[in-house]
Each structure stands twice: as structure tokens, then as C-alpha cells.
Design an enzyme around this catalytic site. Structure first.
Site, PDB file in Angstrom:
ATOM      1  N   ASP A   1       0.833  -1.206   0.000  1.00 25.39           N
ATOM      2  CA  ASP A   1       0.000   0.000   0.000  1.00 25.39           C
ATOM      3  C   ASP A   1       0.865   1.252   0.000  1.00 25.39           C
ATOM      4  O   ASP A   1       1.989   1.245   0.515  1.00 25.39           O
ATOM      5  CB  ASP A   1      -0.904  -0.032   1.246  1.00 25.39           C
TER       6      ASP A   1
ATOM      7  N   TRP B   1       2.995   7.854  -2.352  1.00 23.42           N
ATOM      8  CA  TRP B   1       4.413   7.965  -2.726  1.00 23.42           C
ATOM      9  C   TRP B   1       4.527   8.871  -3.961  1.00 23.42           C
ATOM     10  O   TRP B   1       5.389   9.756  -4.015  1.00 23.42           O
ATOM     11  CB  TRP B   1       4.985   6.571  -3.027  1.00 23.42           C
TER      12      TRP B   1
ATOM     13  N   HIS C   1       2.545   3.280  -8.978  1.00 24.67           N
ATOM     14  CA  HIS C   1       2.318   1.852  -9.240  1.00 24.67           C
ATOM     15  C   HIS C   1       3.495   1.247 -10.005  1.00 24.67           C
ATOM     16  O   HIS C   1       3.887   0.109  -9.776  1.00 24.67           O
ATOM     17  CB  HIS C   1       1.022   1.648 -10.033  1.00 24.67           C
TER      18      HIS C   1
ATOM     19  N   LEU D   1      11.083 -20.594  -4.210  1.00 29.18           N
ATOM     20  CA  LEU D   1      10.081 -19.651  -3.674  1.00 29.18           C
ATOM     21  C   LEU D   1       8.794 -19.661  -4.505  1.00 29.18           C
ATOM     22  O   LEU D   1       8.857 -19.604  -5.735  1.00 29.18           O
ATOM     23  CB  LEU D   1      10.672 -18.230  -3.684  1.00 29.18           C
TER      24      LEU D   1
END
Ligand code: FPP
Length: 268
Positions: A48, A53, A65, A159
Site C-alpha cells: 500500500d 508515494w 504503481h 520460492l
């Protein structure tokens, strides 16, 4: 770690003692030591603060984004280095469709930039990409790009990078109940067979373990319809840092704090 220093004129001055390389950001103490034992297996992140930002940098929201997307790479690689097994990232919620069309279109275009750029590195690092979300409403091209990355990496054993994309926790639970009711009506499942382990098989997270640690950036302290069933016993960690500024050091700090928590699951 908080330490009492008796030389502080008896005022009980508290000093933060972190083995950090420095503070990347004044809002949050930076990274610290992470023990090899007890790294959370599954970390979920609500990424978020991209919009704020961007505003702070005098840029349009989509620039936030875009920088946030680049940070997905940094934090994925950090998770891999730290020994996290599953990283789930909340990239687009079922509620995000309410945003202006231009912003939604931009968010929907990000996979088309991210995966072609990243797929080589993801493969090299043995990362398995997954998508946890509802396929309906997603533009054809976006879905195709994500599904291609999922397919190309499905046999990877490292991962698991799980994108929550067009995901909503309540919708997920309702869909699961709907499917269960259908199966009950057809006689495939009986009501007395239903327990937690059966129910979780109907959720979009499938065979993934529940998150051990939930991180939310940007100072908001809420779940926003994210993994409502799966987060029941997760440790929660919040920071004021906006997602594009969230670094490996912050991530280490979150894991360090997690390692000091005592998880009791309702017991003593
Ligand atoms: C919330 O910040 C962030 C989002 C809705 C989008 C998150 C997406 C990414 C970081 C990129 C995902 C990458 C891929 C490859 C899919 P906000 O816009 O609500 O921030 P604000 O609260 O400051 O306005």
C-alpha cells in the site's frame, strides 16, 4: 531490542539497538539481524501507499504503481535470499475496480510489463509463479500473460511467488461455500464431513500454508478483505513506509520482530 541504560540520569532512557547498516528512511528503523531458524514460511504483503508515494514525489499515481511494480522484484529476491518459502502479494483487490478507469487499465497492464522483463530471472532463481484470484473481468491479454508465467514456472521448486490479483477474501469464502453446497447437493460431500482441512481445499490458496506473517505498508492498519480465512493466526506487522520505499532492510526488520513473537494459537 530495547535496552535500559542506567547512565541516563535515571530517566530510563531507552535506546534502540539494531545491527543495521543504517536507516534508509526516517520513518522506520532499518533492517536488523534475521535468525536462520524461524524464518516465516509464508509472508503475505499488502503493498500500500503507491499513490501517496507518487504525490510526495509530484508524480501521477500510475508512476507510484510503476515504482511499486519494480519493488516487487526487489522484495521477491529478498524473500528468496531470506529463506521465505511463499510470498503472497496483494496486487489488485476485487474492490480496486472502483478506481478511475485509467488507473485500473494501468494496473491491468502491469503484468504485461513485469513478466516478460522478469521471467528469465524468476526461472533462474527457481521461483514458481502462482495467481490467486478471480479470472472473470480480467482483460484477456493480462490473464494470458499471467497464466503463461504460471505455466512456465509450474515445475520450479523454489520460492512460490503468489499474486493476489482480482482477489477478495469475502468473495473467496462465498465461492468456496457455493462449491461445497453444490457438491453437497450432488451427494459428493456430506455436512458432517466438513472441517477446516476440507474447507481450505476450496479456497483459492489451495495447498499453500497459511501466512505466518502479514506486512502492510503505508501506515494503514486494516486487512482490506485480504485472506480473511488464512490470516486467522498470522502475526501482523505494520509500517508507515510506502510500498515503493519498502526495502530489504525493512523486510528483515519485520522478520526480526516476527522471530521475537510467541505464537500461542490460543493455547498457553
Ligand atoms: C495500493 O496502493 C496498491 C495497489 C492497489 C496496487 C499494487 C500493485 C503493485 C505494487 C504492482 C503489482 C505488480 C504486478 C506485476 C501485478 P494505493 O494506490 O492504494 O496507494 P494510496 O493508498 O497511497 O493511494
Amino acid at each position: 531490542m530495547l535496552c535500559y541504560h542506567p547512565k541516563d540520569g535515571g530517566r530510563g532512557m531507552i535506546k534502540r539497538l539494531f545491527q543495521s547498516k543504517g536507516r534508509p528512511d526516517a520513518k522506520e528503523p532499518a533492517g536488523t539481524s534475521v535468525e536462520a531458524e524461524g524464518v516465516p514460511k509464508h509472508v503475505a504483503i499488502i503493498m500500500d501507499g503507491n499513490g501517496r508515494w507518487a504525490r510526495e514525489h509530484g508524480l501521477p499515481r500510475v508512476a507510484g504503481h510503476h515504482t511499486g511494480m519494480n519493488n516487487v522484484r526487489e522484495i521477491t529476491m529478498a524473500a528468496d535470499r531470506l529463506g521465505v518459502k511463499v510470498l503472497t502479494l496483494y496486487a489488485f483487490s476485487t474492490e480496486n475496480w472502483k478506481r478511475p478507469k485509467d488507473e485500473v487499465d494501468y494496473l491491468m497492464s502491469l503484468p504485461q510489463e513485469f513478466f516478460p522483463k522478469m521471467i528469465g530471472e524468476l526461472e533462474e532463481k527457481n521461483v514458481q509463479v502462482r495467481m490467486m484470484g478471480h479470472r472473470e473481468l480480467l482483460p484477456e491479454q493480462t490473464l494470458q500473460t499471467v497464466e503463461e508465467a504460471v505455466k512456465r514456472t509450474e515445475s520450479n521448486t523454489g520460492l512460490v511467488l503468489n499474486f493476489a490479483f482480482n482477489y477478495g477474501g469475502r468473495k473467496e469464502i462465498l465461492h468456496s461455500v457455493q462449491r461445497l453446497m453444490e457438491e453437497a447437493a450432488s451427494g459428493a460431500v456430506r455436512a458432517d464431513q466438513l472441517d477446516e482441512s476440507l474447507f481450505r481445499q476450496y479456497l483459492l490458496s489451495g495447498d499453500l500454508p497459511d501466512p505466518d506473517l502479514l506486512i502492510r505498508t503505508s501506515g494503514e492498519i486494516r486487512l482490506s478483505n485480504f485472506m480473511l480465512w488464512q490470516l486467522a493466526y498470522a502475526e501482523l506487522w505494520f509500517t508507515d513506509v510506502f510500498w515503493p520505499d519498502f526495502t530489504e532492510e525493512h523486510f528483515q526488520r519485520a522478520i526480526h520482530d516476527y522471530q521475537k513473537r510467541v505464537r500461542r494459537y490460543g493455547g498457553l
